[in-house]
Design an enzyme around this catalytic site. Structure first.
Site, PDB file in Angstrom:
ATOM      1  CE1 TYR A 126     -32.916  20.878  14.674  1.00 25.50           C
ATOM      2  CE2 TYR A 126     -33.596  22.455  16.303  1.00 25.50           C
ATOM      3  CZ  TYR A 126     -32.576  21.554  15.710  1.00 25.50           C
ATOM      4  OH  TYR A 126     -31.515  21.481  16.516  1.00 25.50           O
ATOM      5  NE  ARG A 155     -52.832  31.698  19.538  1.00 27.12           N
ATOM      6  CZ  ARG A 155     -53.955  31.068  19.409  1.00 27.12           C
ATOM      7  NH1 ARG A 155     -55.050  31.854  19.804  1.00 27.12           N
ATOM      8  NH2 ARG A 155     -54.170  29.816  19.281  1.00 27.12           N
ATOM      9  CB  ALA A 173      -0.680  -0.014   1.134  1.00 31.38           C
ATOM     10  NE  ARG A 216      -2.451   4.456 -14.455  1.00 34.29           N
ATOM     11  CZ  ARG A 216      -2.871   3.142 -14.585  1.00 34.29           C
ATOM     12  NH1 ARG A 216      -3.753   2.862 -15.900  1.00 34.29           N
ATOM     13  NH2 ARG A 216      -2.179   1.977 -14.274  1.00 34.29           N
ATOM     14  CB  ALA A 259     -52.047  27.126  16.509  1.00 33.95           C
TER      15      ALA A 259
END
Length: 458
Positions: free
Chosen positions: A365, A439, A9, A15, A422
């Protein structure tokens, strides 16, 4: 009799047109030289020596743990490379396999058969040969009038008659250790390339009256050396088919074997179904009755039984029995989907556990989070785990329901059975069974649009 292997090795592999030595390039996720090491060990080699040279700092980490590493200081040919291993095998008496580190397709069975043949005939050397329609570039096996191996002649040194020979040297040998190192001292560099050829050992051994035999393989592909990107692709295709055929023979269904790539350490149970364009690498394992794909790449990932993993990238993840993932999901390291859990469309999960039967259906996520059992995470929700300096944890307890478009700013805990409305941004812990809303107050101004007409672009 004991068997040792010397793996060459040290070459540059110009090449390949690469910053890396050629033996570091990979076939199905495993470096070329590691394929040869594993073949030698699979053949029962008691000792393995790896000869390194060019850019050895990149090669040594791949082989130092389970082979003896020696250095060829200057690349002066294959005989010089083998001679570099002499001291490492100074106390060794037995068969010495010399293997090419850039030939990943060699089978352990072939190496073992060569060793057995050498011992049976007490030969100085067994050379593995192959018949090629186009032998250009390979050393030719020159036989005498009795059909015995007389010598090997390299392409650049061959006469027109010798160049027409189609039986070629594979670059794999099995030597008697004493004959090998004795003959190496007699090899010179009187040839077209000015190198010390290992092939000259055959003629030296024959002149000393020792048997020199050939073992011709019917599978020339296993002798393919990788010296270019094209040959790397050829070797990959051969190994891909070899591995896929073995899995299908063991009870795995593949819709498209041509687009299915499986690494050598992957385990797959019976009745797994692999759809087109699946890549399984590293220590990935798949349990019975799971369906993987299409367009899925799993690396070092454990998949249980009866799972569906569709259009998913997973790295160092765990997917338990009956869980579903995708389409277009990304499981990063330490993501864990427990039994029957779901990570849906466009979901990314990192270093988090999604509990039994819990769902993260879409567009979310989840990072550094522990989700209990029976939890539902609404679309577009994020656990905000990073404050710019440190990562923080989120805990969502059993039975909680998180509404769509919710930001959970860690560190924070949402209690068992709680409901988060939500559009909320949760910055404080939510008590079990509570409703949490965070909110901005919605305002409405009647007639505002008519009083402030919007100028539309033409």
């Amino acid at each position: 009799m004991e068997t040792a292997a010397i793996i060459l090795a040290a070459g540059a592999g110009t090449r390949m047109k690469s910053k890396k030595p050629k033996v570091v390039h990979e076939v199905l996720g495993r470096p070329l030289v590691r394929w040869v090491v594993e073949a030698a060990k699979g053949a029962g080699a008691d000792r393995v020596v790896t000869v390194v040279g060019h850019q050895r700092d990149q090669v040594i980490p791949l082989v130092e743990e389970d082979t003896t590493v020696v250095v060829q200081q200057a690349q002066r040919g294959t005989a010089d490379a083998v001679l570099a291993a002499k001291e490492a095998l100074a106390d060794f008496e037995g068969a010495v396999m010399v293997l090419s580190g850039d030939s990943p397709l060699i089978r352990p069975e072939t190496i073992a058969e060569m060793a057995a043949l050498r011992e049976e005939h007490n030969a100085a050397v067994i050379v593995l040969t192959m018949e090629l329609e186009n032998p250009f570039g390979y050393g030719r096996i020159v036989r005498d009038g009795a059909g015995e191996v007389a010598r090997i002649v390299e392409q650049k040194d061959a006469t027109p008659e010798e160049a027409a020979i189609t039986e070629c040297n594979s670059g794999f040998y099995c030597f008697d250790a004493r004959d090998l190192f004795s003959a190496l001292e007699q090899v010179d560099s009187n040839n077209a390339q000015g190198e010390f050829y290992l092939t000259d050992v055959l003629a030296i051994a024959r002149a000393a009256g020792r048997p020199v035999l050939a073992y011709k393989t019917s599978e020339s592909a296993q002798c393919l050396g990788v010296n270019s990107r094209g040959q790397l692709a050829e070797a990959t295709a051969v190994m891909q088919k070899r591995i896929n055929d073995a899995h299908m023979a063991a009870g795995v269904t593949m819709w498209s074997p041509e687009t299915t790539f499986i690494g050598p350490e992957v385990t797959i149970a019976q009745d797994v179904e692999l759809l087109p364009s699946v890549i399984l690498m590293g220590s990935t394992s798949i349990g019975e009755d799971s369906v993987i794909g299409p367009n899925t790449r799993l690396t070092d990932t454990v998949v249980g039984c009866g799972c569906t993993v569709d259009e998913t990238v997973a790295v160092e993840a765990q997917i338990d029995d009956g869980a579903t993932c995708g389409p277009r999901a990304y499981l990063r390291p330490a993501a864990h989907l427990c039994e029957g859990a779901k990570a849906g469309t466009h979901v990314e999960i990192k270093k988090s556990t999604v509990g039994k039967g819990s769902k993260v259906p879409h567009l979310s996520y989840i990072g550094d989070t522990t989700i209990g059992e029976g939890v539902n995470i609404g679309a577009g929700s994020i656990t905000c785990n990073y404050d710019g300096v440190n990562k923080h944890a989120t805990v969502i307890e059993d039975g909680a329901f998180v509404g769509s478009d919710t930001m959970m700013v860690a560190p924070v805990t949402i209690g068992a059975g709680a409901l988060v409305g939500a559009g909320s941004t949760i910055t404080k812990d939510v008590a079990p069974g509570a409703l949490a809303l965070a909110r901005a107050k919605q305002q409405q101004m009647e007639g505002w649009v008519a009083a402030h007409p919007i100028q539309k672009k033409k």
